[in-house]
Design a protein around this motif. Structure first.
Motif, PDB file in Angstrom:
ATOM      1  N   LEU A  61      25.233 -58.207  15.031  1.00 59.16           N
ATOM      2  CA  LEU A  61      25.150 -58.559  16.447  1.00 59.16           C
ATOM      3  C   LEU A  61      26.547 -58.524  17.039  1.00 59.16           C
ATOM      4  N   ALA A  62      26.732 -57.684  18.057  1.00 58.26           N
ATOM      5  CA  ALA A  62      27.980 -57.679  18.815  1.00 58.26           C
ATOM      6  C   ALA A  62      27.856 -58.784  19.861  1.00 58.26           C
ATOM      7  N   VAL A  63      28.645 -59.825  19.715  1.00 57.49           N
ATOM      8  CA  VAL A  63      28.615 -60.965  20.634  1.00 57.49           C
ATOM      9  C   VAL A  63      29.603 -60.664  21.751  1.00 57.49           C
ATOM     10  N   THR A  64      29.069 -60.433  22.962  1.00 54.62           N
ATOM     11  CA  THR A  64      29.923 -60.024  24.079  1.00 54.62           C
ATOM     12  C   THR A  64      29.790 -60.920  25.300  1.00 54.62           C
ATOM     13  N   SER A  65      28.890 -61.910  25.230  1.00 57.17           N
ATOM     14  CA  SER A  65      28.705 -62.801  26.381  1.00 57.17           C
ATOM     15  C   SER A  65      28.286 -64.187  25.892  1.00 57.17           C
ATOM     16  N   PRO A  66      28.430 -65.195  26.748  1.00 63.36           N
ATOM     17  CA  PRO A  66      27.991 -66.540  26.358  1.00 63.36           C
ATOM     18  C   PRO A  66      26.506 -66.580  25.974  1.00 63.36           C
ATOM     19  N   GLU A  70      23.380 -67.743  21.857  1.00 62.13           N
ATOM     20  CA  GLU A  70      22.078 -68.383  21.634  1.00 62.13           C
ATOM     21  C   GLU A  70      21.244 -67.668  20.576  1.00 62.13           C
ATOM     22  N   GLY A  71      21.701 -66.506  20.090  1.00 61.97           N
ATOM     23  CA  GLY A  71      20.950 -65.780  19.073  1.00 61.97           C
ATOM     24  C   GLY A  71      20.708 -66.650  17.859  1.00 61.97           C
ATOM     25  N   GLU A 137      37.593 -71.177  18.665  1.00 60.56           N
ATOM     26  CA  GLU A 137      37.344 -71.893  19.923  1.00 60.56           C
ATOM     27  C   GLU A 137      37.216 -70.907  21.078  1.00 60.56           C
ATOM     28  N   GLU A 138      38.058 -69.861  21.097  1.00 61.03           N
ATOM     29  CA  GLU A 138      37.952 -68.831  22.135  1.00 61.03           C
ATOM     30  C   GLU A 138      36.625 -68.079  22.007  1.00 61.03           C
ATOM     31  N   MET A 139      36.238 -67.763  20.793  1.00 60.69           N
ATOM     32  CA  MET A 139      34.971 -67.052  20.574  1.00 60.69           C
ATOM     33  C   MET A 139      33.781 -67.893  21.010  1.00 60.69           C
ATOM     34  N   ARG A 140      33.838 -69.190  20.759  1.00 57.32           N
ATOM     35  CA  ARG A 140      32.730 -70.080  21.148  1.00 57.32           C
ATOM     36  C   ARG A 140      32.525 -70.108  22.654  1.00 57.32           C
ATOM     37  N   SER A 141      33.565 -69.815  23.420  1.00 55.81           N
ATOM     38  CA  SER A 141      33.427 -69.784  24.881  1.00 55.81           C
ATOM     39  C   SER A 141      32.574 -68.595  25.314  1.00 55.81           C
ATOM     40  N   GLY A 142      32.419 -67.616  24.418  1.00 54.49           N
ATOM     41  CA  GLY A 142      31.624 -66.433  24.743  1.00 54.49           C
ATOM     42  C   GLY A 142      32.390 -65.374  25.500  1.00 54.49           C
ATOM     43  N   THR A 143      33.678 -65.575  25.690  1.00 56.17           N
ATOM     44  CA  THR A 143      34.478 -64.605  26.454  1.00 56.17           C
ATOM     45  C   THR A 143      35.297 -63.682  25.559  1.00 56.17           C
ATOM     46  N   VAL A 144      35.391 -63.994  24.269  1.00 55.57           N
ATOM     47  CA  VAL A 144      36.113 -63.154  23.319  1.00 55.57           C
ATOM     48  C   VAL A 144      35.071 -62.477  22.435  1.00 55.57           C
ATOM     49  N   PRO A 145      34.934 -61.158  22.548  1.00 55.01           N
ATOM     50  CA  PRO A 145      33.900 -60.469  21.777  1.00 55.01           C
ATOM     51  C   PRO A 145      34.195 -60.461  20.278  1.00 55.01           C
ATOM     52  N   PHE A 146      33.128 -60.487  19.495  1.00 57.33           N
ATOM     53  CA  PHE A 146      33.237 -60.380  18.041  1.00 57.33           C
ATOM     54  C   PHE A 146      31.909 -59.894  17.491  1.00 57.33           C
ATOM     55  N   VAL A 147      31.920 -59.546  16.223  1.00 63.71           N
ATOM     56  CA  VAL A 147      30.715 -59.062  15.551  1.00 63.71           C
ATOM     57  C   VAL A 147      30.324 -60.068  14.478  1.00 63.71           C
ATOM     58  N   LEU A 148      29.040 -60.406  14.453  1.00 60.83           N
ATOM     59  CA  LEU A 148      28.491 -61.275  13.414  1.00 60.83           C
ATOM     60  C   LEU A 148      27.581 -60.418  12.549  1.00 60.83           C
ATOM     61  N   ILE A 149      27.812 -60.463  11.236  1.00 56.87           N
ATOM     62  CA  ILE A 149      27.003 -59.707  10.295  1.00 56.87           C
ATOM     63  C   ILE A 149      26.368 -60.691   9.317  1.00 56.87           C
ATOM     64  N   ASN A 163      19.546 -57.865  20.849  1.00 52.59           N
ATOM     65  CA  ASN A 163      20.588 -56.869  20.606  1.00 52.59           C
ATOM     66  C   ASN A 163      21.016 -56.756  19.142  1.00 52.59           C
ATOM     67  N   ALA A 164      20.405 -57.562  18.269  1.00 54.48           N
ATOM     68  CA  ALA A 164      20.756 -57.481  16.851  1.00 54.48           C
ATOM     69  C   ALA A 164      20.203 -56.191  16.263  1.00 54.48           C
ATOM     70  N   GLU A 165      21.032 -55.528  15.480  1.00 57.32           N
ATOM     71  CA  GLU A 165      20.625 -54.274  14.843  1.00 57.32           C
ATOM     72  C   GLU A 165      20.368 -54.519  13.365  1.00 57.32           C
ATOM     73  N   LYS A 166      19.210 -54.075  12.901  1.00 55.48           N
ATOM     74  CA  LYS A 166      18.860 -54.193  11.491  1.00 55.48           C
ATOM     75  C   LYS A 166      19.151 -52.858  10.815  1.00 55.48           C
ATOM     76  N   SER A 167      19.787 -52.918   9.647  1.00 54.88           N
ATOM     77  CA  SER A 167      20.096 -51.702   8.905  1.00 54.88           C
ATOM     78  C   SER A 167      19.986 -51.998   7.408  1.00 54.88           C
ATOM     79  N   ALA A 168      20.310 -51.010   6.614  1.00 56.52           N
ATOM     80  CA  ALA A 168      20.230 -51.152   5.169  1.00 56.52           C
ATOM     81  C   ALA A 168      21.315 -52.093   4.652  1.00 56.52           C
ATOM     82  N   PHE A 169      20.961 -52.842   3.641  1.00 51.58           N
ATOM     83  CA  PHE A 169      21.886 -53.734   2.948  1.00 51.58           C
ATOM     84  C   PHE A 169      23.002 -52.905   2.315  1.00 51.58           C
ATOM     85  N   ILE A 170      24.235 -53.398   2.400  1.00 50.88           N
ATOM     86  CA  ILE A 170      25.390 -52.708   1.814  1.00 50.88           C
ATOM     87  C   ILE A 170      26.083 -53.678   0.852  1.00 50.88           C
ATOM     88  N   GLU A 171      26.181 -53.291  -0.410  1.00 48.96           N
ATOM     89  CA  GLU A 171      26.942 -54.103  -1.364  1.00 48.96           C
ATOM     90  C   GLU A 171      28.392 -54.127  -0.903  1.00 48.96           C
TER      91      GLU A 171
END
Length: 177
Positions: A61-66, A70-71, A137-149, A163-171
């Motif tokens: 999930l690319a987190v790009t907004s507040p 909630e995902g 703390e900046e990420m929690r504001s929802g204004t600093v984008p990040f990726v959650l895997i 917006n979450a993308e499902k793909s194959a498991f990667i070791e």
């Protein structure tokens, strides 16, 4: 289904209550949440077991907004959590607990670990811990984008968000960076 079973504590043998609760997770399988807390010795355990059979999976999930905070995040005891922007990889271990939370809740859990590190670290390690805490703390504001895997070889963990993308498991050993 809610069920309470009285049995001995796994640590001190005092008789305590084990709570088993089944919850329905939209767009996923039902889950069994097991909770135990011993008032005598402090032993506690929480586990989330997905009741359906699933294939190994990776959710990104690319987190790009507040609103993305909630995902819903489901992590079983075999799930791995990664936030590349922080250089954080949380792998399951022998005392790993499953949980259901949201994206912000994952950041809070990581912050809690960093707070514990801050109490005993010093020098560069302490500086790095403070840096990570400030970035979270900046990420929690929802204004600093990040990726959650979130990925799980047993397929029992997921990110539930449009917006979450499902793909194959990667070791992790097989990844090329």
């Amino acid at each position: 289904m809610d069920r309470v079973i009285r049995a001995p504590c796994l640590q001190c043998s005092e008789e305590i209550e084990y709570l088993y609760k089944t919850v329905e997770i939209p767009y996923f399988s039902d889950a069994l949440i097991t909770t135990v807390v011993c008032p005598s010795c402090g032993f506690r355990s929480v586990d989330v077991m997905i009741l359906g059979e699933n294939d190994p999976a990776r959710y990104t999930l690319a987190v790009t907004s507040p609103k993305d905070m909630e995902g819903r995040v489901v992590r079983s005891t075999t799930g791995t959590i990664e936030i590349p922007e922080l250089g954080i990889l949380v792998e399951p271990g022998p005392i790993c607990e499953g949980f259901i939370t949201n994206v912000e809740g994952v950041l809070v859990r990581i912050e809690d670990v960093i707070d514990r590190v801050i109490t005993w670290s010093e020098g560069e390690e302490l500086d790095r811990a403070h840096e990570l805490k400030a970035r979270i703390e900046e990420m929690r504001s929802g204004t600093v984008p990040f990726v959650l895997i979130v990925q799980d070889k047993d397929g029992n963990s997921a990110i539930i968000h449009p917006n979450a993308e499902k793909s194959a498991f990667i070791e992790y050993e097989d990844r090329i960076e």
